[in-house]
Design a protein around this motif. Sequence first.
Motif, short mmCIF file in Angstrom:
data_model
loop_
_atom_site.label_atom_id
_atom_site.label_comp_id
_atom_site.label_asym_id
_atom_site.label_seq_id
_atom_site.Cartn_x
_atom_site.Cartn_y
_atom_site.Cartn_z
N PHE A 1 9.83 5.73 10.39
CA PHE A 1 10.42 5.10 9.23
C PHE A 1 9.58 5.43 8.10
O PHE A 1 10.15 5.74 7.00
CB PHE A 1 10.56 3.54 9.28
N PHE A 2 8.18 5.55 8.00
CA PHE A 2 7.05 5.87 7.06
C PHE A 2 7.62 7.52 6.54
O PHE A 2 7.71 7.70 5.39
CB PHE A 2 5.80 5.84 7.43
N ILE A 3 7.86 8.41 7.70
CA ILE A 3 8.16 9.57 7.51
C ILE A 3 9.34 9.86 6.67
O ILE A 3 9.61 10.50 5.66
CB ILE A 3 8.12 10.64 8.74
N LEU B 1 5.24 7.72 20.82
CA LEU B 1 6.68 7.99 20.96
C LEU B 1 7.49 7.39 19.88
O LEU B 1 7.24 6.51 19.47
CB LEU B 1 7.04 7.44 22.38
N PRO B 2 8.63 8.24 19.54
CA PRO B 2 9.19 7.77 18.49
C PRO B 2 10.24 6.62 18.59
O PRO B 2 11.59 6.89 18.58
CB PRO B 2 10.02 9.02 17.79
N LEU B 3 9.90 5.52 19.28
CA LEU B 3 10.74 4.63 19.72
C LEU B 3 10.58 3.13 19.03
O LEU B 3 9.41 3.09 18.74
CB LEU B 3 10.70 4.44 21.32
N PRO B 4 11.51 2.54 18.73
CA PRO B 4 11.34 1.36 17.85
C PRO B 4 10.30 0.31 18.78
O PRO B 4 10.28 0.44 19.84
CB PRO B 4 12.92 0.67 18.04
N ALA B 5 9.57 -0.44 17.79
CA ALA B 5 8.64 -1.32 18.28
C ALA B 5 7.29 -0.72 18.56
O ALA B 5 6.27 -1.29 18.66
CB ALA B 5 9.28 -2.10 19.27
N LEU B 6 7.34 0.61 18.72
CA LEU B 6 6.05 1.16 19.25
C LEU B 6 5.56 2.02 17.85
O LEU B 6 6.32 2.20 16.91
CB LEU B 6 6.23 2.46 20.23
N ASP B 7 4.04 2.34 17.65
CA ASP B 7 3.66 2.79 16.59
C ASP B 7 4.32 3.98 16.19
O ASP B 7 4.77 4.31 14.97
CB ASP B 7 2.27 3.33 16.90
N GLY B 8 4.71 4.95 17.26
CA GLY B 8 5.46 6.06 16.75
C GLY B 8 6.88 5.80 16.26
O GLY B 8 7.20 6.55 15.32
N GLY C 1 11.90 9.55 -0.38
CA GLY C 1 11.03 9.20 -1.78
C GLY C 1 11.50 7.54 -2.02
O GLY C 1 10.81 7.18 -2.94
N LYS C 2 12.03 6.74 -1.06
CA LYS C 2 11.99 5.42 -0.94
C LYS C 2 12.29 4.62 0.50
O LYS C 2 12.61 5.45 1.24
CB LYS C 2 13.24 5.00 -1.81
N PRO C 3 11.67 3.61 0.51
CA PRO C 3 11.57 3.04 1.95
C PRO C 3 13.05 2.83 2.39
O PRO C 3 13.91 2.44 1.63
CB PRO C 3 10.84 1.90 1.95
N VAL C 4 13.10 2.45 3.62
CA VAL C 4 14.46 2.03 4.34
C VAL C 4 14.38 0.46 4.10
O VAL C 4 13.44 0.16 4.11
CB VAL C 4 14.29 2.37 6.06
N LYS C 5 15.56 0.19 3.97
CA LYS C 5 15.72 -1.32 3.68
C LYS C 5 14.89 -2.15 4.97
O LYS C 5 15.08 -1.96 6.02
CB LYS C 5 17.24 -1.99 3.61
N LYS C 6 14.08 -3.07 4.46
CA LYS C 6 13.28 -3.84 5.23
C LYS C 6 14.17 -4.51 6.50
O LYS C 6 13.73 -4.71 7.65
CB LYS C 6 12.40 -4.94 4.58
N GLU C 7 15.44 -5.05 5.97
CA GLU C 7 16.29 -5.46 7.08
C GLU C 7 16.77 -4.87 7.93
O GLU C 7 16.96 -5.07 9.29
CB GLU C 7 17.35 -6.43 6.39
N LYS D 1 0.75 -1.30 0.05
CA LYS D 1 0.00 0.16 0.06
C LYS D 1 0.76 1.39 -0.02
O LYS D 1 1.90 1.14 0.31
CB LYS D 1 -1.17 -0.07 1.27
N SER D 2 0.29 2.39 -0.30
CA SER D 2 1.31 3.44 -0.35
C SER D 2 1.52 3.83 1.08
O SER D 2 0.99 3.65 2.07
CB SER D 2 0.05 4.81 -0.87
N VAL D 3 2.46 4.82 0.87
CA VAL D 3 2.95 5.12 2.31
C VAL D 3 2.15 6.13 3.15
O VAL D 3 2.03 5.70 4.32
CB VAL D 3 4.27 6.05 2.27
N TRP D 4 1.31 6.69 2.51
CA TRP D 4 0.08 7.54 3.27
C TRP D 4 -0.99 6.50 3.91
O TRP D 4 -1.49 6.84 5.02
CB TRP D 4 -0.46 8.52 2.39
N SER D 5 -1.16 5.64 3.25
CA SER D 5 -2.22 4.43 3.66
C SER D 5 -1.43 3.85 4.79
O SER D 5 -2.10 3.51 5.91
CB SER D 5 -2.42 3.39 2.45
N ARG D 6 -0.19 3.49 4.81
CA ARG D 6 0.44 2.78 6.16
C ARG D 6 0.47 3.89 7.18
O ARG D 6 0.46 3.44 8.23
CB ARG D 6 2.03 2.24 5.47
#
Length: 452
Positions: free
Chosen positions: A409-411, A397-404, A417-423, A109-114
């Motif tokens: 990463f989406f921001i 909160l902008p902490l790993p594993a939380l929604d923030g 203009g491209k996602p951070v590598k999934k790994e 899905k688009s980054v805005w949807s995510r």
Amino acid sequence: MIVNVILAILVLSVIIIVHEFGHFIVAKANGVTVLEFALGFGPKLIHFKKGETVYSIKLLPFGGSCMMLGDEFMEAQTDEDEDEQADEKDGKAKTLEEEYDADRAFSNKSVWSRIAIIAAGPLFNFLLALILSIIMIGVDGYDLCTVDKVYDNSPAQEAGLAEGDTILKINGDKMSCSREYSFYRYYNAAKTMNITYERDGQKYTTQLTPQYTKLSSYKMGVVIEPDCTIQSVTKDSPAEAGGMQAKDIILSVDGIAMENSTQFTEYLNQSTGETLSVVVSRNGNQVTLAVTPQLVEQESYYTGLASYGEYVKLSPAQTIVCAFKEVGYWIEIVIESLGMMFTGQVGINDLTGPVGTVSVMSSVVESSKPAGTVAVLMTLFSLAIMISANLGVMNLLPLPALDGGRLVFFILEVLRGKPVKKEHEGMVHFVGMILLMLLMVYVMFKDIRGLF
């Protein structure tokens, strides 16, 4: 006691379900396949499948999940469901991508949807807090920041304040309720206050400079919240000697009901050192303690005004406005409390997990029972507002594993203009999850130890 615990767990469960439902409904709206919608963690107690989604209740009720197709961080296959999702085809098990339409994967899905899907959980917590606030304020009213007492020859009197005035702002900070004023004064005792207040429908401004004094008064050695819940007990204090404990709720002193912390403080200030009979609510039981206050000389900053925090009925329009203020108040409290952690004013031992939260909720519910069913219900609403707003802020909160942390990463994806590598993203969230679990285990152990 058991009923109180069950009620507390039910309230927490509703808050968690609302959070996960936020993710769920926005994911569905964006055409994402939701594999599982679960309350709790661990082995399944109850589960059923409707359409493409498995709905389940698990053993440990403290948490939940909304597992989506193509969400590498959350996606998982579960025991019985593996058999359903791994139908044999030509001797090979189907993958999730083969089993379901890949176009309906979260990752496609688009980054805005995510962003919308992940942000929906915390936002639904704020929405729940708002709805409950409207109901609670409609029933009980609201503790407007009203000046209830101005003492003679005090800084408040010199500043022109009068009983009945409503404080709107102090140094630019909005005072939505009496509790907010108490919180502000506790952490800004010496600060000169530029006050905006309302009198007879007109707004005025004045300046109040607290008066530095050395006072001799009787103290117990407790820090209490506006609702008379004991936040902490000073070591080797009269309160500790008398058996008072953190999380006790002060119900009465010498047979006089204590409705708020201001009333308790004023009563204590008027004492002469005699032993006081203090009734507290502890883990759902009423306990009577004998506490002898100690004469203490201390430096203080005196304003000469008191706001008792009495609740008044409001019009429907005012109720809605104050409901927004109530949610904003709790959001502000959480943010300021987090700031105090960084300045050392609050430590890790002040954190409370699910076990401690249930214990406190159970005790508060028990103390409200004498006032009737409506009082118990409104108490549960009040606790749910606080916890739901807290959960919303903490998850952002902008902490790993939380929604923030995921939103960060989406921001970054939007900016790059491209996602951070999934790994790379997966490793950050994995480490964050491990640290978060360690913190949760520590806090849970501390809370369990505090029950005994």
